[in-house]
Design a protein around this motif. Structure first.
Motif, PDB file in Angstrom:
ATOM      1  N   ASN A 242       0.907  -1.163  -0.011  1.00 55.68           N
ATOM      2  CA  ASN A 242      -0.087  -0.107   0.015  1.00 55.68           C
ATOM      3  C   ASN A 242       0.898   1.146   0.045  1.00 55.68           C
ATOM      4  O   ASN A 242       0.188   2.376   0.072  1.00 55.68           O
ATOM      5  N   LYS A 245      -0.091   3.600  -2.837  1.00 56.75           N
ATOM      6  CA  LYS A 245      -1.150   4.530  -2.381  1.00 56.75           C
ATOM      7  C   LYS A 245      -1.036   5.633  -1.484  1.00 56.75           C
ATOM      8  O   LYS A 245      -1.809   6.731  -1.788  1.00 56.75           O
ATOM      9  N   GLU A 249      -2.697   9.370  -2.504  1.00 61.92           N
ATOM     10  CA  GLU A 249      -3.635   9.779  -1.829  1.00 61.92           C
ATOM     11  C   GLU A 249      -3.646  10.465  -0.517  1.00 61.92           C
ATOM     12  O   GLU A 249      -4.362  10.781   0.059  1.00 61.92           O
ATOM     13  N   ARG A 263      -8.580   0.940  12.722  1.00 61.26           N
ATOM     14  CA  ARG A 263      -9.518  -0.013  12.122  1.00 61.26           C
ATOM     15  C   ARG A 263      -8.454  -1.495  12.134  1.00 61.26           C
ATOM     16  O   ARG A 263      -7.221  -1.037  11.760  1.00 61.26           O
ATOM     17  N   THR A 307     -12.928  -4.255  12.054  1.00 60.32           N
ATOM     18  CA  THR A 307     -13.629  -4.526  10.953  1.00 60.32           C
ATOM     19  C   THR A 307     -14.047  -5.877  11.056  1.00 60.32           C
ATOM     20  O   THR A 307     -14.770  -6.510   9.900  1.00 60.32           O
ATOM     21  N   ALA A 326     -14.797  -2.246   6.918  1.00 65.03           N
ATOM     22  CA  ALA A 326     -13.442  -1.798   6.498  1.00 65.03           C
ATOM     23  C   ALA A 326     -13.336  -0.723   5.636  1.00 65.03           C
ATOM     24  O   ALA A 326     -14.427  -0.514   4.718  1.00 65.03           O
ATOM     25  N   THR A 327     -12.693   0.302   5.715  1.00 64.53           N
ATOM     26  CA  THR A 327     -12.408   1.747   5.108  1.00 64.53           C
ATOM     27  C   THR A 327     -11.259   1.554   4.288  1.00 64.53           C
ATOM     28  O   THR A 327     -10.361   0.841   4.377  1.00 64.53           O
ATOM     29  N   THR A 328     -11.204   2.528   3.533  1.00 69.07           N
ATOM     30  CA  THR A 328      -9.995   2.803   2.475  1.00 69.07           C
ATOM     31  C   THR A 328      -8.948   3.462   3.089  1.00 69.07           C
ATOM     32  O   THR A 328      -9.014   4.311   4.204  1.00 69.07           O
ATOM     33  N   ILE A 329      -7.722   3.433   2.376  1.00 74.04           N
ATOM     34  CA  ILE A 329      -6.536   3.995   3.157  1.00 74.04           C
ATOM     35  C   ILE A 329      -6.668   5.571   2.847  1.00 74.04           C
ATOM     36  O   ILE A 329      -6.190   6.325   3.784  1.00 74.04           O
ATOM     37  N   ARG A 330      -7.455   5.944   1.772  1.00 73.89           N
ATOM     38  CA  ARG A 330      -7.554   7.475   1.501  1.00 73.89           C
ATOM     39  C   ARG A 330      -8.244   8.069   2.759  1.00 73.89           C
ATOM     40  O   ARG A 330      -8.117   9.138   3.138  1.00 73.89           O
ATOM     41  N   ARG A 331      -9.216   7.315   3.269  1.00 75.10           N
ATOM     42  CA  ARG A 331     -10.024   8.080   4.175  1.00 75.10           C
ATOM     43  C   ARG A 331      -9.311   7.691   5.755  1.00 75.10           C
ATOM     44  O   ARG A 331      -9.267   8.814   6.436  1.00 75.10           O
ATOM     45  N   TRP A 352       2.875   1.741   5.742  1.00 75.50           N
ATOM     46  CA  TRP A 352       2.242   2.710   5.235  1.00 75.50           C
ATOM     47  C   TRP A 352       1.849   3.723   5.905  1.00 75.50           C
ATOM     48  O   TRP A 352       1.751   5.031   5.575  1.00 75.50           O
TER      49      TRP A 352
END
Length: 456
Positions: A242, A245, A249, A263, A307, A326-331, A352
């Motif tokens: 990641n 990313k 992001e 998370r 999660t 589960a949420t995104t790394i962006r968030r 990351w």
């Protein structure tokens, strides 16, 4: 000062403070360092030789040539029930235990690499010959990718004897010991080991010219009384996949929320004391990850959710929601603080999170992997939490109140990962380190079992 002394001095500096965080100290806010960020890589990041010592620890020093007890003896033999050869390996412990290894790819146990099996492990549909030679094929795939692209290729490159038979012994998975063999006292490659107690504990096992049958055991945070494995960059897709990313992001520090987020799944219950016969709330309080969620459900500074409860706990406990998608790394990158908690071993998201412009909040690491977590310094690369992470709200309040210092900690953490992965010298250093690991690993092995012992 000799080069070796200088190398050890740098390690001492890198280790400084790792085990010295005292959450009970009422004056901790008065003792926070804020040194300038070093502009030159060698002043802020360990050299390849220093890294090699961290990765190899107990197995960095070769056995003495005139000491058969200091070597690992091995021999192959044919299994009457299978076409695949097996391997007897005589350990270096006092009992000279003989381990009977196979080349089946099995998680959480020690085995030796077979080239055909490793490459078949990369395929979604196995060839009939290899159908039963990889357990949990989907999960093992990411390990097999690294075994094929780095372990086998490095071994072949280093091997100057075309017909050399020295086995490459590995263990995949998250377990500290081996399901079959328990505490393994032979050199083998693994994605992590227990963290050293201090720079001095590492120094004690890497200083000698050679060892016979008196090889000392690395003193670890877990106080394990057996020799640790050799760290290799395994499961890299999960732990390093990641990073790109983050570059795409991430959000600038000043645009991030004044909160910390966490998370993760309910891993770590193996060491946390989960007992299915106890009430759910009792188990939740025993498990660091669940306790973090439960205790901070109404916090304005901490946003924590599981999660997955792994079916060990309810999704809602006493009216407190434990679970969220589960949420995104962006968030996650929208928050100034990212909380990292070790599960079964190292926190897989730590790489990351360190790379990002957010600041990591975590207890001092108890495991070390290719990222050398044990060398990360509290208040330099991350904001330290106490072992149970019960002071997370207090520490996040410090981040909010000390915005500039917290941002500099985040920057130092980011530089650690940049130096490890993206620096122009990083790839060449990794290549040299891995080749040197294999060279030193091979010096420990001698063909032929010489001493008598019961086969486990």
């Amino acid at each position: 000062m000799t080069k070796n002394q200088l190398s050890l001095s740098v390690l001492t500096i890198l280790f400084a403070g790792v085990c010295s965080v005292d959450a009970a100290n009422k004056e901790w806010k008065m003792n926070i360092p804020d040194p300038p960020i070093a502009s030159i890589r060698k002043d802020r990041f360990p050299s390849p030789e220093e890294r090699l010592k961290v990765y190899m620890s107990n197995w960095y020093v070769p056995p003495c040539a005139d000491s058969p007890e200091g070597h690992v003896h091995y021999e192959y033999y044919n299994d009457d029930e299978s076409e695949w050869p097996r391997l007897r390996v005589q350990s270096t412990d006092r009992n000279r235990t003989i381990l009977d290894l196979s080349s089946l790819i099995t998680p959480d146990t020690t085995f030796f690499l077979d080239t055909g099996t490793v490459f078949d492990c990369l395929l979604p549909e196995p060839e009939s010959k290899y159908k039963h030679r990889v357990e949990f094929r989907k999960n093992m795939n990411m390990y097999c990718v690294d075994a094929a692209t780095s372990v086998l290729t490095t071994t072949q490159h280093v091997n100057t004897e075309r017909n050399s038979t020295i086995p490459t012994i590995v263990q995949f998975g998250d377990l500290k010991h081996s399901h079959i063999f328990g505490n393994v006292t032979i050199p083998h490659l693994k994605k992590f080991r227990s963290a050293s107690q201090s720079a001095e504990s590492l120094r004690q096992v890497v200083e000698a010219q050679c060892y016979g049958d008196d090889r000392p055991v690395l003193e670890t945070i877990h106080q394990l009384d057996y020799m640790q494995p050799i760290v290799w960059k395994l499961a890299s897709r999960r732990h390093f996949g990641n990073l790109e990313k983050v570059h795409r992001e991430d959000t600038a520090w000043e645009h991030k929320k004044d909160m910390a987020i966490w998370r993760g799944q309910l891993t770590g219950s193996r060491d946390g004391g989960f007992d299915k016969d106890l009430p759910a709330e009792t188990n939740c309080m025993r498990l660091k990850r669940c306790r973090l969620v439960y205790k901070h459900s109404k916090s304005h500074l901490i946003h924590a959710r599981l999660t997955s409860t792994r079916k060990r706990l309810p999704d809602v406990l006493n009216g407190v929601p434990l679970l969220a998608p589960a949420t995104t790394i962006r968030r996650l990158l929208e928050y100034k603080g990212i909380i990292m908690l070790e599960g079964n071993d190292v926190a897989s998201g730590l790489k990351w999170a360190l790379l990002s412009q957010s600041v990591v909040l975590m207890p001092p690491p108890k495991h070390t992997s290719w990222a050398m977590e044990e060398l990360l310094e509290p208040w330099i690369h991350y904001v330290p939490l106490n072992e149970d992470a019960t002071d997370v709200e207090e520490k996040m309040q410090w981040v909010v109140d000390n915005d500039d210092m917290a941002r500099r900690i985040a920057e130092r953490g980011s530089l650690w990962m940049e130096d490890l992965v993206f620096h122009p010298d990083a790839a060449e250093e990794d290549r040299w380190i891995q080749e040197e690991i294999i060279r030193r690993y091979r010096k420990h092995f001698v063909q032929g079992i010489e001493l008598t012992s019961a086969v486990e």
